[in-house]
Enzyme design. Sequence first.
Site: not given
Length: 321
Positions: A21, A103, A142, A204-205, A228
């Site tokens: 990130m 990205c 990715k 993701g999530d 995240r």
Amino acid sequence: MQNSVAIGSLTLRNRVFLAPMAGITNLPMRIIAREGGASLTFTEMVSVNGLTREGRKSFDLLKTTPQDRPIGMQLFGDEPEMLAEAARLVEGYGELIDINMGCPVKKVVGTGAGSALMKDPAKVGRIIRCVRKATALPFTVKIRTGWVCGDDTYLEVGRIAQEEGCDAITLHPRSRAQMFEGKANWAKLAELKSALKIPVIGSGDLFSADDVVRMMRETGCDAVMVARGAMGNPWLFREALALLGGEVPVPPTVAERLAVARRHFELFNEFEGGRVALMEMRKHLAWYSKGLPGAAQFRAAVNRIEHAAELVGAMEEFFDG
């Protein structure tokens, strides 16, 4: 469920990784994730333009320590030959090379890099072919599902990646147009896994240990990459590994939250020092305090602090008060 996973010649002790990130997965953050249980971390995105033009700041992003190994080095760019040259330049800095083709931010896609590459599978093939010839290190890409919802080039790109010698592929199942909105479509992750023989890593999530286990069970992916969800929550790795091992996850105590936040600040001071450490830790404390009573007031107070001792005192008062 198996515990380890192999990506080319690299065998990892577990299947839960920290995602790259920009502006976040610097060395202190990576060490904290390792101590939480992540078996693989990645550098922030590194520009091939910066590397090939001997930009010291670009090479600084590759800074690591023995406790931060094995490490994946994520490169971004859109020219096959330059990406290959960058791969040669970084070979001695880590154990794995990853090319960012996912990205979504404007300044990256505006150069033709990141998820802009999902519009041109033939170019993706040329990139992978060139980089594969340039390095013997384990090599991954990715990606997202495509440029816009419905174009779904991810299956074609996945097949090309496998044919051209990639050792694994990571899919964040959103299109570029979605950015981080809506829900990641994990069904597309399952489709990619069914279509390929190389390992597929899901992203993701992933915001809880339950999310990690559910993604693995629902999609059959070989590993997961937490992004995240790891910000201010390095315990997610420990909790996910416990759950995968059939154990009951142990949430962090207040004392542990404080100890890890302090450790994070100490690492920033060790590797960055001074003003940079203070500013970076302010940002991370916003995540460490999320969901706790008085968090909004704490964040407001922290953003006005100008001295390290005062920041430590505020942390102690908030987490231990």
